[in-house]
Design a protein around this motif. Structure first.
Motif, PDB file in Angstrom:
ATOM      1  N   ARG A  46       0.844  -1.183   0.000  1.00  0.00           N
ATOM      2  CA  ARG A  46       0.000   0.000   0.000  1.00  0.00           C
ATOM      3  C   ARG A  46       0.882   1.236   0.000  1.00  0.00           C
ATOM      4  O   ARG A  46       1.897   1.278   0.672  1.00  0.00           O
ATOM      5  CB  ARG A  46      -0.886  -0.023   1.249  1.00  0.00           C
ATOM      6  N   THR A  48       1.697   4.953   0.992  1.00  0.00           N
ATOM      7  CA  THR A  48       1.317   5.907   2.021  1.00  0.00           C
ATOM      8  C   THR A  48       2.117   7.187   1.827  1.00  0.00           C
ATOM      9  O   THR A  48       3.172   7.165   1.181  1.00  0.00           O
ATOM     10  CB  THR A  48       1.617   5.370   3.432  1.00  0.00           C
ATOM     11  N   SER A  51       5.149   6.910   5.007  1.00  0.00           N
ATOM     12  CA  SER A  51       6.163   5.857   5.110  1.00  0.00           C
ATOM     13  C   SER A  51       6.498   5.205   3.771  1.00  0.00           C
ATOM     14  O   SER A  51       7.155   4.170   3.759  1.00  0.00           O
ATOM     15  CB  SER A  51       5.693   4.777   6.087  1.00  0.00           C
ATOM     16  N   ILE A  54       4.290   0.298   1.867  1.00  0.00           N
ATOM     17  CA  ILE A  54       4.441  -0.593   3.022  1.00  0.00           C
ATOM     18  C   ILE A  54       3.629  -1.874   2.838  1.00  0.00           C
ATOM     19  O   ILE A  54       2.677  -1.903   2.063  1.00  0.00           O
ATOM     20  CB  ILE A  54       3.987   0.089   4.340  1.00  0.00           C
ATOM     21  N   TYR A  56       0.981  -4.650   3.995  1.00  0.00           N
ATOM     22  CA  TYR A  56      -0.297  -4.423   4.646  1.00  0.00           C
ATOM     23  C   TYR A  56      -1.032  -5.737   4.736  1.00  0.00           C
ATOM     24  O   TYR A  56      -1.053  -6.503   3.772  1.00  0.00           O
ATOM     25  CB  TYR A  56      -1.073  -3.417   3.794  1.00  0.00           C
ATOM     26  N   ASP A  61       0.281  -7.498  10.539  1.00  0.00           N
ATOM     27  CA  ASP A  61      -0.136  -6.838  11.770  1.00  0.00           C
ATOM     28  C   ASP A  61       0.201  -7.680  12.996  1.00  0.00           C
ATOM     29  O   ASP A  61       0.699  -7.161  13.996  1.00  0.00           O
ATOM     30  CB  ASP A  61      -1.656  -6.643  11.709  1.00  0.00           C
ATOM     31  N   ARG A  65       2.771  -6.453  15.715  1.00  0.00           N
ATOM     32  CA  ARG A  65       2.334  -6.125  17.065  1.00  0.00           C
ATOM     33  C   ARG A  65       2.820  -7.131  18.099  1.00  0.00           C
ATOM     34  O   ARG A  65       2.903  -6.828  19.282  1.00  0.00           O
ATOM     35  CB  ARG A  65       0.809  -6.021  17.121  1.00  0.00           C
ATOM     36  N   PHE A 186       8.692   1.847   9.771  1.00  0.00           N
ATOM     37  CA  PHE A 186       8.971   0.929   8.667  1.00  0.00           C
ATOM     38  C   PHE A 186      10.395   1.074   8.144  1.00  0.00           C
ATOM     39  O   PHE A 186      10.920   2.174   8.046  1.00  0.00           O
ATOM     40  CB  PHE A 186       7.993   1.190   7.512  1.00  0.00           C
ATOM     41  N   ARG A 259       7.106   3.108  19.090  1.00  0.00           N
ATOM     42  CA  ARG A 259       5.806   2.985  18.427  1.00  0.00           C
ATOM     43  C   ARG A 259       4.913   4.177  18.729  1.00  0.00           C
ATOM     44  O   ARG A 259       4.181   4.651  17.883  1.00  0.00           O
ATOM     45  CB  ARG A 259       5.085   1.739  18.950  1.00  0.00           C
ATOM     46  N   ILE A 260       4.915   4.622  19.981  1.00  0.00           N
ATOM     47  CA  ILE A 260       4.042   5.743  20.345  1.00  0.00           C
ATOM     48  C   ILE A 260       4.862   7.024  20.497  1.00  0.00           C
ATOM     49  O   ILE A 260       4.364   8.033  20.988  1.00  0.00           O
ATOM     50  CB  ILE A 260       3.243   5.445  21.640  1.00  0.00           C
ATOM     51  N   THR A 308      -5.510 -11.885  19.955  1.00  0.00           N
ATOM     52  CA  THR A 308      -5.962 -10.501  20.129  1.00  0.00           C
ATOM     53  C   THR A 308      -6.462  -9.925  18.809  1.00  0.00           C
ATOM     54  O   THR A 308      -7.550  -9.354  18.736  1.00  0.00           O
ATOM     55  CB  THR A 308      -4.802  -9.634  20.664  1.00  0.00           C
ATOM     56  N   TYR A 312     -10.298  -8.697  17.558  1.00  0.00           N
ATOM     57  CA  TYR A 312     -10.629  -7.400  16.966  1.00  0.00           C
ATOM     58  C   TYR A 312     -11.383  -7.606  15.658  1.00  0.00           C
ATOM     59  O   TYR A 312     -12.374  -6.945  15.383  1.00  0.00           O
ATOM     60  CB  TYR A 312      -9.372  -6.577  16.701  1.00  0.00           C
ATOM     61  N   ALA A 313     -10.869  -8.548  14.851  1.00  0.00           N
ATOM     62  CA  ALA A 313     -11.487  -8.798  13.546  1.00  0.00           C
ATOM     63  C   ALA A 313     -12.915  -9.316  13.724  1.00  0.00           C
ATOM     64  O   ALA A 313     -13.802  -9.034  12.926  1.00  0.00           O
ATOM     65  CB  ALA A 313     -10.653  -9.790  12.753  1.00  0.00           C
ATOM     66  N   LEU A 314     -13.148 -10.089  14.801  1.00  0.00           N
ATOM     67  CA  LEU A 314     -14.486 -10.623  15.057  1.00  0.00           C
ATOM     68  C   LEU A 314     -15.408  -9.541  15.622  1.00  0.00           C
ATOM     69  O   LEU A 314     -16.592  -9.775  15.822  1.00  0.00           O
ATOM     70  CB  LEU A 314     -14.426 -11.782  16.060  1.00  0.00           C
TER      71      LEU A 314
ATOM     72  N   THR B 260      -2.275   6.271  25.035  1.00  0.00           N
ATOM     73  CA  THR B 260      -1.800   6.411  23.662  1.00  0.00           C
ATOM     74  C   THR B 260      -1.705   5.049  22.968  1.00  0.00           C
ATOM     75  O   THR B 260      -2.196   4.875  21.851  1.00  0.00           O
ATOM     76  CB  THR B 260      -0.405   7.064  23.658  1.00  0.00           C
ATOM     77  N   LYS B 264      -3.930   3.820  19.787  1.00  0.00           N
ATOM     78  CA  LYS B 264      -3.332   3.475  18.494  1.00  0.00           C
ATOM     79  C   LYS B 264      -3.794   2.095  18.055  1.00  0.00           C
ATOM     80  O   LYS B 264      -4.128   1.874  16.890  1.00  0.00           O
ATOM     81  CB  LYS B 264      -1.803   3.518  18.625  1.00  0.00           C
ATOM     82  N   ALA B 269      -7.176  -1.235  14.455  1.00  0.00           N
ATOM     83  CA  ALA B 269      -8.188  -2.261  14.209  1.00  0.00           C
ATOM     84  C   ALA B 269      -9.378  -1.678  13.447  1.00  0.00           C
ATOM     85  O   ALA B 269      -9.933  -2.321  12.545  1.00  0.00           O
ATOM     86  CB  ALA B 269      -8.643  -2.861  15.531  1.00  0.00           C
ATOM     87  N   TYR B 290      -3.682  11.259  20.077  1.00  0.00           N
ATOM     88  CA  TYR B 290      -2.287  11.170  19.642  1.00  0.00           C
ATOM     89  C   TYR B 290      -2.013   9.785  19.053  1.00  0.00           C
ATOM     90  O   TYR B 290      -1.446   9.658  17.969  1.00  0.00           O
ATOM     91  CB  TYR B 290      -1.378  11.439  20.848  1.00  0.00           C
ATOM     92  N   GLU B 294      -1.239   8.745  15.111  1.00  0.00           N
ATOM     93  CA  GLU B 294      -0.086   7.902  14.768  1.00  0.00           C
ATOM     94  C   GLU B 294      -0.534   6.741  13.892  1.00  0.00           C
ATOM     95  O   GLU B 294       0.109   6.411  12.900  1.00  0.00           O
ATOM     96  CB  GLU B 294       0.547   7.335  16.040  1.00  0.00           C
ATOM     97  N   ARG B 299      -0.689   4.284   8.430  1.00  0.00           N
ATOM     98  CA  ARG B 299      -1.408   3.623   7.340  1.00  0.00           C
ATOM     99  C   ARG B 299      -1.510   4.519   6.113  1.00  0.00           C
ATOM    100  O   ARG B 299      -2.215   4.187   5.159  1.00  0.00           O
ATOM    101  CB  ARG B 299      -2.821   3.261   7.794  1.00  0.00           C
ATOM    102  N   GLY B 300      -0.901   5.676   6.162  1.00  0.00           N
ATOM    103  CA  GLY B 300      -0.916   6.540   4.990  1.00  0.00           C
ATOM    104  C   GLY B 300      -2.121   7.445   4.894  1.00  0.00           C
ATOM    105  O   GLY B 300      -2.361   8.060   3.856  1.00  0.00           O
TER     106      GLY B 300
END
Lengths: 359, 401
Positions: A46, A48, A51, A54, A56, A61, A65, A186, A259-260, A308, A312-314, B260, B264, B269, B290, B294, B299-300
């Motif tokens: 994808r 962006t 970045s 990247i 995807y 994920d 993660r 990335f 990451r944050i 996890t 989320y997907a469910l 945060t 994120k 998700a 925040y 991010e 994700r662009g």
């Protein structure tokens, strides 16, 4: 039948099976909702603005993660094997290392910055040294003072986060600098945390394969006294395992805070020590020490993240997710429990015997 | 010296001689916490561990500033000296966000010893249990006033009746409490979270109207910790606004726990599921905004106000320094303040109570609203005009937090 038995006796059989079950849930869910059943496995590129191009996809994920837990699981496996105990301080040590690094990068008392006060490499080294010091502290208590691992690591479990807050002057320190953010972002199309995790895994597995370290650690874990009589420095090996665990906690802390792009002392690595211990258990390793399988722990770590992400997907809300996570973990742990395995073996043996009689 | 030898002897008697060559498995099993080992090993301290322990003891002693207890109040020299000072027991939630830290700093600064207060501070680290314990300790210590920022709304009846019996007035601030008997606490001062949410939603509808947007608006709601007053008020305001504005729709709603990292994760998700179908991100505090920004940028996607060109309009709350910086950068469209500076108002209340005066049972603290877009100057909420302050560099650098 013979190949089946062979597969079944493969040490990674159960951890891999657990991961496959989680994946199967995704496939069934996607098929049931009319989406492409294989959308779980789809990886696409994808574009962006921030970045570049990247990778995807849900698999990416999960691996991305799950990096922190996977890195922690490496150190945890060594500690569990050598000392038959767990290091419950890793989450707090992560937070302390991240706070120390961000404090160095931003300067003491600064809460938000875009320019680095010291070169990035100095900040990273500070985090790593802090991790090693914490590891050495735990290692000394366990190896030299023979304090039970859980009691010994309980000290930093409760103190490290507070020390981190102290270093950050009770602030959340934001370091909004692209060179620092890069660690959690990335490298080309691949998320950097994946590359860092891969390097950690490769280095440790080479160390275990090419040297006798792995065997030494296992033998200390099986019987420290016998190992000492056989000429191994048991204390040094246990100390080393805790040092390495501290080192990996530092690396995980660097990734988590990058990451944050901030050091959130109260939340970085919160409850991650439990995930790390769980991944060692899911990997089919005994928490009683001795023989270990690093690959199992790593698969265990990604299984936890896969659960996890699947939830989320469910569409399960993040507050209810732990309940379903617990159910899945209970099932996996029961499947891997020795009495259950023995029961299944007896059951299949009696079935085979019944078949034999009939024939 | 004889005493130490006795201790060692009795330790050996109780725990077995761990140093001896004999296997002591049965004894070690009976001692699951290794207390015997700790004792005996500690007696055999070698040099290096000593150095480590001392090093860490120094580090730990640095943490001593949290939970400093006052000198004995029952009399003695210190009691004589403290006469005239008002003793305040402060039970506060923790330090989970920038906002909380600003709030704590304001309150502790206001109750300084130079202002005539003796402050006993307790950090509850997000647990009601710790607060209950702290309040009981305050009662035992006989403080003059208890100042409480409760973690949760319910479960305060019994501990507050104990405080009432002891004759200690309780001032609640920030989050609310729910008790059967209102007389259990003197007063409450805090934010009107629902009003904050309403102001944000009215601003959003004014903005969309000014842009002439009439198509469907999909909103992703990143909620705070479920059950917290701020979450309840801000979510309720959004849900009401969605009922009022026929073209608004909440397509995703999940809790980011006011942090945060979680913000994120939840945003990632949501993007995975809905992608660019989302037009507005309603983040219920700055830390989550925040994190969400991010996630968008990774994700662009772009955070901004140009929703016709696929930008995500981010609505946020609290107006912390970092949050306002992002508002100034145009990444957050509107940021509604949640004023953390309770210190001055709390001392006002305590002074009034001390002088025997009456205080309002419930008061709201004044709050502002900031945006980088200057042409929406005032908005009408609950039949009252509210100013939207256009954000500038100067304004940001002059703020206290």
């Amino acid at each position: 039948m013979k190949t089946w038995n062979k597969i079944k006796s493969w040490p990674l059989f159960l951890p891999v099976l657990a991961l496959l079950i989680v994946m199967a849930i995704n496939i069934i869910h996607d098929a049931a909702t009319g989406a492409n059943p294989l959308s779980f496995f789809m990886i696409s590129l994808r574009n962006t603005t921030t970045s570049g191009t990247i990778l995807y996809g849900r698999i990416i994920d999960i691996i991305n993660r799950g990096s922190e837990v996977a890195i922690l699981a490496i150190g945890m496996t060594l500690v569990v094997s050598a000392s038959a105990g767990t290091d419950i301080s890793v989450g707090s040590v992560m937070s302390l290392c991240a706070s120390f690094m961000c404090m160095m990068l931003a300067g003491y008392g600064v809460s938000s910055t875009t320019t680095l006060a010291v070169p990035l490499i100095v900040g990273l080294l500070c985090a790593i040294v802090m991790g090693l010091v914490c590891g050495a502290f735990n290692g000394t208590l366990v190896a030299h003072l023979s304090i039970q691992p859980m009691v010994a690591t309980l000290i930093l479990y409760s103190a490290a986060r507070a020390i981190g807050l102290l270093l950050c002057n009770d602030l959340i320190v934001y370091v909004r600098n692209p060179s620092f953010a890069f660690i959690g972002a990335f490298l080309g199309p691949i998320p950097t945390p994946i590359i860092i995790t891969a390097i950690c895994i490769i280095v440790v597995s080479l160390m275990l394969k090419k040297t006798a370290l792995g065997m030494y650690i296992q033998s200390v874990g099986i019987n420290a006294k016998a190992s000492r009589i056989a000429g191994l420095n048991s204390k040094l090996l246990i100390f080393l395992a805790y040092m390495l665990c501290g080192l990996f906690a530092a690396i995980a802390g660097i990734v988590a805070s990058s990451r944050i792009t901030s050091a959130d002392s109260n939340n970085i690595g919160l409850y991650l020590e439990m995930d790390a211990i769980l991944s060692v258990a899911l990997g089919g390793n005994s928490l009683g020490g001795g023989k270990f399988n690093l690959a199992g722990s790593i698969i265990g770590a990604y299984t936890i993240q896969a659960i996890t992400t699947t939830l989320y997907a469910l569409g399960v809300s993040s507050i209810q997710a732990p309940v379903y996570k617990a159910i899945i973990v209970v099932i996996i742990v029961v499947i891997e429990a020795p009495p259950f395995k023995a029961f299944m073996n007896r059951w299949s043996a009696s079935r085979a015997a019944a078949k034999g009689v009939r024939a | 010296m004889k005493h130490i030898n006795d201790v060692i002897a009795s330790a050996r008697h109780i725990f077995g001689d761990v140093n001896g060559g004999r296997p002591q498995n049965h004894i070690r099993r009976a001692d699951p916490y290794g207390a015997g080992q700790i004792l005996i090993s500690t007696l055999r301290l070698s040099f290096i561990p000593c150095v480590f322990c001392i090093f860490f003891c120094f580090l730990l002693s640095g943490c001593g500033k949290v939970g400093v207890l006052p000198a004995d109040n029952d009399g003695g020299v210190s009691g004589q000296e403290d006469r005239g000072k008002i003793t305040i027991g402060l039970s506060q939630i923790g330090s989970e966000s920038d906002w909380r830290m600003a709030s704590t700093a304001s309150v502790t600064a206001a109750f300084s010893s130079s202002a005539g207060y003796d402050l006993i501070f307790d950090d509850a680290q997000q647990k009601q249990e710790n607060q209950l314990k702290a309040i009981r300790e305050f009662i035992d210590q006989g403080v003059d006033y208890i100042v409480l920022d409760p973690v949760v709304e319910s479960g305060w009846d019994s501990v507050l009746s104990e405080a009432k019996e002891a004759g200690i007035p309780v001032v609640v601030y920030d989050r609310r409490i729910e008790v059967e008997d209102d007389s259990l606490y003197a007063c409450w001062i805090g934010s009107d979270f629902k009003l904050e949410g309403e102001r944000a939603c009215v601003w959003l509808s004014e903005y969309l109207e000014s842009k002439g947007v009439s198509r469907n608006i999909n909103i992703a709601d990143i909620q705070g910790t479920i059950g917290a007053s701020a979450q309840i008020g801000r979510t309720a305001a959004l849900e009401e606004a969605v009922m009022l504005n026929k073209n608004w729709r909440i397509i995703a709603q999940d809790s980011g726990d006011f942090t945060t990292a979680k913000g994120k994760e939840v945003m990632t998700a949501m993007l995975e599921k809905y992608g660019s179908d989302i037009n507005v991100v309603y983040a219920e505090n700055d830390n989550m905004a925040y994190g969400a920004i991010e996630a968008l940028e990774a994700r662009g996607y772009k955070a901004g106000v140009d929703i016709d060109n696929g930008e995500f309009l981010v609505v946020s709350f609290d107006a912390t320094h970092t949050g306002l910086q992002m508002t100034l950068d145009g990444k957050i469209a509107v940021n509604t303040e949640c004023n953390p500076l309770y210190g001055p108002r709390l001392t006002e209340i305590i002074e009034t109570l001390e002088a025997g005066g009456d205080v309002e049972k419930e008061t709201y603290i004044e709050e502002e609203q900031f945006s980088g877009i200057s042409y929406i100057g005032t908005i009408q909420v609950r039949n009252r005009p509210y100013t939207v302050t256009p954000l500038t560099e100067d304004l940001l650098s002059n703020r206290k937090y």
